[in-house]
Design an enzyme around this catalytic site. Structure first.
Site, PDB file in Angstrom:
ATOM      1  N   LYS A  82       0.828  -1.213   0.000  1.00 37.09           N
ATOM      2  CA  LYS A  82       0.000   0.000   0.000  1.00 37.09           C
ATOM      3  C   LYS A  82       0.861   1.261   0.000  1.00 37.09           C
ATOM      4  O   LYS A  82       0.350   2.351  -0.275  1.00 37.09           O
ATOM      5  CB  LYS A  82      -0.975   0.009   1.175  1.00 37.09           C
ATOM      6  N   ASP A  83       2.178   1.135   0.295  1.00 34.27           N
ATOM      7  CA  ASP A  83       3.083   2.279   0.294  1.00 34.27           C
ATOM      8  C   ASP A  83       3.788   2.479  -1.045  1.00 34.27           C
ATOM      9  O   ASP A  83       4.518   3.457  -1.227  1.00 34.27           O
ATOM     10  CB  ASP A  83       4.167   2.113   1.376  1.00 34.27           C
ATOM     11  N   ARG A 130      -7.986   8.483   3.956  1.00 38.32           N
ATOM     12  CA  ARG A 130      -9.009   7.513   3.566  1.00 38.32           C
ATOM     13  C   ARG A 130      -9.853   7.107   4.771  1.00 38.32           C
ATOM     14  O   ARG A 130     -11.086   7.117   4.712  1.00 38.32           O
ATOM     15  CB  ARG A 130      -8.318   6.286   2.952  1.00 38.32           C
ATOM     16  N   ARG A 131      -9.194   6.716   5.855  1.00 34.64           N
ATOM     17  CA  ARG A 131      -9.941   6.315   7.049  1.00 34.64           C
ATOM     18  C   ARG A 131     -10.717   7.501   7.613  1.00 34.64           C
ATOM     19  O   ARG A 131     -11.868   7.359   8.030  1.00 34.64           O
ATOM     20  CB  ARG A 131      -8.988   5.759   8.113  1.00 34.64           C
ATOM     21  N   ARG A 148       0.323  10.062  13.715  1.00 36.29           N
ATOM     22  CA  ARG A 148       1.487   9.543  12.987  1.00 36.29           C
ATOM     23  C   ARG A 148       2.321   8.647  13.890  1.00 36.29           C
ATOM     24  O   ARG A 148       2.143   8.613  15.088  1.00 36.29           O
ATOM     25  CB  ARG A 148       2.358  10.705  12.480  1.00 36.29           C
ATOM     26  N   ARG A 154       1.539   4.739  17.976  1.00 35.25           N
ATOM     27  CA  ARG A 154       0.112   5.044  17.902  1.00 35.25           C
ATOM     28  C   ARG A 154      -0.639   4.440  19.096  1.00 35.25           C
ATOM     29  O   ARG A 154      -1.507   5.090  19.677  1.00 35.25           O
ATOM     30  CB  ARG A 154      -0.470   4.524  16.584  1.00 35.25           C
ATOM     31  N   CYS A 241      -0.956   9.537  -0.695  1.00 37.87           N
ATOM     32  CA  CYS A 241      -1.479   9.784   0.648  1.00 37.87           C
ATOM     33  C   CYS A 241      -2.386  11.006   0.712  1.00 37.87           C
ATOM     34  O   CYS A 241      -3.089  11.204   1.696  1.00 37.87           O
ATOM     35  CB  CYS A 241      -0.312   9.958   1.622  1.00 37.87           C
TER      36      CYS A 241
END
Length: 311
Positions: A82-83, A130-131, A148, A154, A241
């Site tokens: 996904k990166d 997105r979230r 972040r 987190r 992003c």
């Protein structure tokens, strides 16, 4: 046969888990090969006080690893797919896609058992536009704030009561054996996953057959198919992003592939969501076609307002 293989990896615990997993698979198949890790800090790892959407698109977590390969300091790089940007530097390729872990997003909270249990005005932490966009679409009464750092950072911020709940990829928690922290796996109607979330890919130099010999056994063909569809959509939408978009492809029992995707405004007030299916052999074309349909349905205007050009 190659006697030494060097893996370029970020130095976060999750990235190291992924690189160590790849190393273990190689050694299982080729016990005579020495495998070493080259730990590298990427730009995305260094800038932790700014939302990802403000400091650039995809590539923040891969560029320095790619430079190491191009300069001969590493033979492969292990990435969370996904990166990885849709376009790769000349001379490099994603040569192996490994089996997908769950693509789901996880809701984590010390106070609430589920996302819907959050009270009005609760503070939700996420590093992802997105979230955040999908959370606000479902619950405009929430306050979404940037979160972040690596998985451990987190979770620590949550435990320090900086947030009422946080959202992050379930795959990372599973791989780090932290699944007990998951309060709820988000249903895809509420929060569609990121493209290629839960998929680990291996990047190598084009034509490096000695290296390819050592890693080919890690390929997982079903995951390759869904990756082709999801990266087809990524390529057409020119996303990174800075863009609240999501998508997931799944294989059907009848030899076909089904894909659902969305593009949203960052505040969640507009969500364009579509699905399509095709034969598995046409996976990449399915992603491209679904992207075109999204653009024609209003996504082009959303992306343009965010400074993303889609010709």
């Amino acid at each position: 046969m190659k006697k030494l293989l060097t893996i370029a990896t970020r130095d976060s615990l999750l990235a190291l888990w992924q690189a160590e997993w790849v190393k273990a698979q190689i050694l299982k198949n080729f016990p005579g090969v020495e495998v070493r890790l080259e730990k590298i800090k990427t730009q995305g790892d260094k800038i932790l006080d700014t939302p990802l959407s403000k400091i650039g698109g995809k590539g923040l977590f891969v560029k320095e690893l790619e430079v190491a390969m191009l300069e001969g300091r590493a033979d492969i790089a292990v990435h969370s797919m996904k990166d990885v940007p849709a376009e790769l530097p000349e001379g490099l390729e994603i040569s192996v896609i490994t089996e997908r872990e769950t693509p789901d997003d996880a809701f984590v909270s010390n106070r609430y058992k589920s996302f819907k249990d959050l009270p009005p005005g609760a503070v939700l932490g996420t590093s992802s536009l997105r979230r955040g966009a999908q959370a606000l679409a479902a619950r405009p009464d929430l306050k979404v704030e940037s979160l972040r750092g690596n998985v451990q950072t987190r979770l620590r911020k949550l435990d320090e009561n900086q947030f009422d709940g946080i959202m992050l990829a379930a795959a990372g928690l599973v791989r780090l054996e932290l699944q007990e922290r998951i309060a709820e796996l988000m249903d895809h109607q509420t929060c569609l996953p990121a493209l290629c979330q839960g998929i680990v890919g291996i990047e190598s130099r084009v034509g490096d057959l000695e290296t390819l010999e050592l890693i080919t056994a890690l390929r997982h063909q079903p995951t390759e198919v869904v990756t082709a569809a999801e990266r087809g959509l990524l390529k057409r939408l020119n996303g990174g992003c800075q863009v609240p978009f999501a998508g997931e492809a799944i294989l059907l029992d009848n030899g076909r592939i089904k894909m659902e995707a969305l593009v949203a405004t960052p505040d969640g007030t507009q969500v364009i969501r579509l699905q399509d299916e095709d034969d598995q052999a046409n996976a990449a074309q399915l992603g491209l076609r679904l992207a075109e349909r999204l653009l024609e349905s209003g996504a082009r205007e959303i992306l343009s307002a965010l400074g993303i050009e889609t010709h």
